[in-house]
Enzyme design. Sequence first.
Site, short mmCIF file in Angstrom:
data_model
loop_
_atom_site.label_atom_id
_atom_site.label_comp_id
_atom_site.label_asym_id
_atom_site.label_seq_id
_atom_site.Cartn_x
_atom_site.Cartn_y
_atom_site.Cartn_z
N SER A 17 62.52 -17.25 55.30
CA SER A 17 63.95 -17.31 54.97
C SER A 17 64.30 -16.17 54.04
CB SER A 17 64.29 -18.66 54.34
OG SER A 17 63.50 -18.90 53.21
N CYS A 18 65.59 -15.98 53.86
CA CYS A 18 66.13 -14.89 53.05
C CYS A 18 65.44 -14.86 51.69
CB CYS A 18 67.64 -15.10 52.89
SG CYS A 18 68.47 -13.79 51.97
N PRO A 19 65.01 -13.71 51.23
CA PRO A 19 65.26 -12.37 51.74
C PRO A 19 64.11 -11.80 52.55
CG PRO A 19 64.40 -12.16 49.54
CD PRO A 19 64.44 -13.65 49.86
N ASP A 44 65.64 -17.59 60.97
CA ASP A 44 66.68 -17.79 59.96
C ASP A 44 68.02 -17.29 60.51
OD1 ASP A 44 68.29 -17.93 57.74
OD2 ASP A 44 67.16 -16.51 56.54
#
Length: 81
Positions: A17-19, A44
């Site tokens: 997931s981010c980042p 994601d």
Amino acid sequence: MNAEFDIAETLDVKGASCPMPVVKTKSATDDLDAGDVLEVLATDPGSMSDIDGWAAGTEGVKLVDQEEGDDVYRHYVRKTA
């Protein structure tokens, strides 16, 4: 595979997931030669806007395509310099 370009390398960031998709994409493009296209596979949904925004603000790379299907987001980034 897209007929407009050949994929030099595939980066699998599914489950990240981010980042992390952007961080790993940046690292992978650093290792490419100019003109090479990196295929990034992500799960994601935020990666669609995150990688687009990163590429738009980063010199030396260009987002050439994005595809969404079967819960996998595909991004195609060309190293330009």
